[in-house]
Design a protein around this motif. Structure first.
Motif, PDB file in Angstrom:
ATOM      1  N   GLU A  63      37.639  37.454  38.905  1.00  0.00           N
ATOM      2  CA  GLU A  63      38.055  37.779  40.265  1.00  0.00           C
ATOM      3  C   GLU A  63      38.868  39.062  40.174  1.00  0.00           C
ATOM      4  N   ILE A  64      38.399  40.089  40.860  1.00  0.00           N
ATOM      5  CA  ILE A  64      39.016  41.412  40.806  1.00  0.00           C
ATOM      6  C   ILE A  64      39.756  41.662  42.113  1.00  0.00           C
ATOM      7  N   ILE A  65      40.943  42.232  42.005  1.00  0.00           N
ATOM      8  CA  ILE A  65      41.735  42.572  43.195  1.00  0.00           C
ATOM      9  C   ILE A  65      41.988  44.078  43.196  1.00  0.00           C
ATOM     10  N   ALA A  66      41.489  44.752  44.236  1.00  0.00           N
ATOM     11  CA  ALA A  66      41.811  46.167  44.443  1.00  0.00           C
ATOM     12  C   ALA A  66      42.962  46.211  45.442  1.00  0.00           C
ATOM     13  N   THR A  67      44.129  46.614  44.982  1.00  0.00           N
ATOM     14  CA  THR A  67      45.277  46.659  45.897  1.00  0.00           C
ATOM     15  C   THR A  67      45.191  47.931  46.745  1.00  0.00           C
ATOM     16  N   VAL A  72      38.574  40.936  52.603  1.00  0.00           N
ATOM     17  CA  VAL A  72      39.708  41.811  52.918  1.00  0.00           C
ATOM     18  C   VAL A  72      40.916  40.977  53.312  1.00  0.00           C
ATOM     19  N   ASP A  73      42.070  41.319  52.751  1.00  0.00           N
ATOM     20  CA  ASP A  73      43.321  40.651  53.089  1.00  0.00           C
ATOM     21  C   ASP A  73      44.397  41.715  53.213  1.00  0.00           C
ATOM     22  N   ASN A  74      45.598  41.323  53.638  1.00  0.00           N
ATOM     23  CA  ASN A  74      46.697  42.285  53.738  1.00  0.00           C
ATOM     24  C   ASN A  74      47.017  42.880  52.370  1.00  0.00           C
ATOM     25  N   GLY A  75      46.870  44.193  52.251  1.00  0.00           N
ATOM     26  CA  GLY A  75      47.242  44.869  51.015  1.00  0.00           C
ATOM     27  C   GLY A  75      46.293  44.706  49.857  1.00  0.00           C
ATOM     28  N   LYS A  76      45.141  44.066  50.076  1.00  0.00           N
ATOM     29  CA  LYS A  76      44.223  43.893  48.937  1.00  0.00           C
ATOM     30  C   LYS A  76      42.795  43.580  49.386  1.00  0.00           C
ATOM     31  N   GLU A  81      43.021  49.005  53.866  1.00  0.00           N
ATOM     32  CA  GLU A  81      42.230  47.911  53.291  1.00  0.00           C
ATOM     33  C   GLU A  81      40.735  48.020  53.639  1.00  0.00           C
ATOM     34  N   ALA A  82      40.443  48.333  54.909  1.00  0.00           N
ATOM     35  CA  ALA A  82      39.038  48.399  55.349  1.00  0.00           C
ATOM     36  C   ALA A  82      38.290  49.535  54.653  1.00  0.00           C
ATOM     37  N   ILE A  83      38.990  50.635  54.371  1.00  0.00           N
ATOM     38  CA  ILE A  83      38.354  51.770  53.692  1.00  0.00           C
ATOM     39  C   ILE A  83      38.065  51.402  52.239  1.00  0.00           C
ATOM     40  N   VAL A  84      39.028  50.725  51.584  1.00  0.00           N
ATOM     41  CA  VAL A  84      38.818  50.265  50.209  1.00  0.00           C
ATOM     42  C   VAL A  84      37.639  49.289  50.171  1.00  0.00           C
ATOM     43  N   ALA A  85      37.575  48.382  51.157  1.00  0.00           N
ATOM     44  CA  ALA A  85      36.485  47.404  51.214  1.00  0.00           C
ATOM     45  C   ALA A  85      35.128  48.094  51.329  1.00  0.00           C
ATOM     46  N   LYS A  86      35.070  49.138  52.127  1.00  0.00           N
ATOM     47  CA  LYS A  86      33.818  49.898  52.284  1.00  0.00           C
ATOM     48  C   LYS A  86      33.398  50.526  50.954  1.00  0.00           C
ATOM     49  N   GLU A  87      34.378  51.044  50.221  1.00  0.00           N
ATOM     50  CA  GLU A  87      34.089  51.635  48.907  1.00  0.00           C
ATOM     51  C   GLU A  87      33.592  50.576  47.920  1.00  0.00           C
ATOM     52  N   VAL A  88      34.227  49.388  47.950  1.00  0.00           N
ATOM     53  CA  VAL A  88      33.816  48.292  47.064  1.00  0.00           C
ATOM     54  C   VAL A  88      32.375  47.881  47.377  1.00  0.00           C
ATOM     55  N   LYS A  89      32.048  47.768  48.668  1.00  0.00           N
ATOM     56  CA  LYS A  89      30.672  47.412  49.079  1.00  0.00           C
ATOM     57  C   LYS A  89      29.680  48.477  48.646  1.00  0.00           C
TER      58      LYS A  89
END
Length: 379
Positions: A5-9, A31-35, A15-23
């Motif tokens: 289980e990987i967490i990108a802080t 997506v959660d607060n801060g991670k 958060e939404a921009i990081v999630a888009k990059e992960v996808k």
């Protein structure tokens, strides 16, 4: 390969921009607060460090459980399979944080987690004495939120904003991760002009150039997990080869950085060369209000002074008025400005098409977006 289980802080608001990059890397995420959390193998850990432009760190989760007492924290930490992650000679400091939890003393929580891990490893490695900790670094964090303890190991080392190209900076530098996010929140494409009128040490134009040529943000640096025994060297070789193969060094770019201070322009040039971009970016000393162009459908992204320091407010407010007048004729250009000044729209003389709340460090800001006309569709 194993699954982790990987967490990108992420900084608040990103958060939404990081999630888009992960996808975009091919991983489903939550997506959660801060991670942003997702499952992946050893290669996913390496690729996340190499490619995520807007995340702060990549952490590997060892375990999560409820803990209302120090005994619970000790026993449940000790029950986790630490030997799968940490070798006998490892250095494993423990950091911590606690929010809205009964176990609010962070130093006590850190000491208990450290002791529990030591006891577990002593059993598994059949050791009687304490560990010397002279080997690779495994930085552990115990994070308590509403009585839930999450135990992770940091795989990045230095924060991901440290790309390795910044050899000089101004008084209030923008983090590279936030700069990359600002670029990604625009409608810019590499075939359109891009201008930063307050470039400082050059972070926004440099990040735009890296995005424009699809250069991995982690390509010029090292990560602490490169020393970990359970991520084979071959994995990192493959990830670096992938980054090299996907870079589009032939993509022509029209990116400019302007600043009123000639010392900042010199610093920006040095940082640009350090990033491997050479003369790809046009740097020029000039005032933001003097910008003129015949080009069309460009994008301006700026992080102007906020006027928060004593005596600066009047000058900054006049600057915002001047910007409104200077950019009035740029009908086809899209303008994006980040500031904490709540009267920006009124001073600029025009309501934003859209605004987004972001944090520049601990400063609450708005990203004001003024969308220009859409370019005609290509045949």
């Amino acid at each position: 390969m194993n699954q982790y289980e990987i967490i990108a802080t992420a900084a608040m608001g990103l958060e939404a921009i990081v999630a888009k990059e992960v996808k975009n890397l091919g991983y489903d995420c939550k997506v959660d607060n801060g991670k942003v959390t997702y499952l992946g193998d050893e290669k996913a850990i390496a690729r996340s460090n190499m490619w995520l432009r807007t995340a702060d760190r990549i952490r590997v989760k060892v375990g999560e459980f409820k803990a209302f007492t120090f005994d619970e924290l000790f026993e449940k930490t000790k029950a986790l399979p630490w030997e799968q992650f940490i070798p006998e000679d490892a250095e494993f400091p423990v950091t911590g944080k606690s929010v809205k939890s009964k176990l609010f003393s962070v130093p006590d929580c850190q000491a208990i987690v450290k002791k529990a891990i030591v006891e577990r490893l002593k059993q598994k490695y059949r050791r009687v004495s304490w560990f010397e900790e002279k080997g690779p670094l495994y930085k552990i964090e115990v994070s308590l939120l509403k009585d839930v303890a999450t135990l992770t190991i940091d795989s990045s080392g230095a924060g991901l904003h440290k790309r390795g190209y910044r050899i000089g900076q101004g008084e209030a530098p923008l983090k590279e991760t936030l700069a990359a996010a600002l670029v990604q929140l625009t409608n810019w494409h590499p075939d359109r002009p891009f201008v930063d009128p307050f470039c400082g040490s050059g972070t926004i134009p440099i990040e735009a150039a890296l995005i424009g040529q699809n250069i991995a943000p982690g390509f010029n640096r090292e990560f602490v997990s490169e020393t970990w025994h359970w991520i084979p060297e071959k994995v990192w070789d493959e990830v670096r080869t992938e980054a090299e193969d996907l870079a589009n060094y032939d993509q022509p770019l029209d990116i400019s950085g302007h600043d009123i201070d000639h010392r900042m322009i010199e610093m920006a040039k040095k940082n640009s060369f350090e990033a491997g971009l050479g003369d790809l970016i046009n740097w020029k000393q000039m005032q933001a209000k003097d910008f003129r162009t015949n080009k069309e459908y460009g994008v301006i992204v700026g992080n102007p002074p906020y006027g928060e320091r004593l005596g600066e407010k009047n000058a900054v407010e006049q600057l915002y008025r001047d910007l409104g007048k200077a950019y009035e004729s740029l009908e086809t250009w899209s303008i994006y400005m980040l500031t904490s000044h709540e009267d920006f729209e009124k001073l600029y003389g025009k309501p934003a098409t859209k605004k987004r709340k972001l944090f520049n460090g601990f400063i609450k800001t708005d990203f004001y977006q003024y969308w220009g006309k859409r370019p005609p569709r290509k045949e």
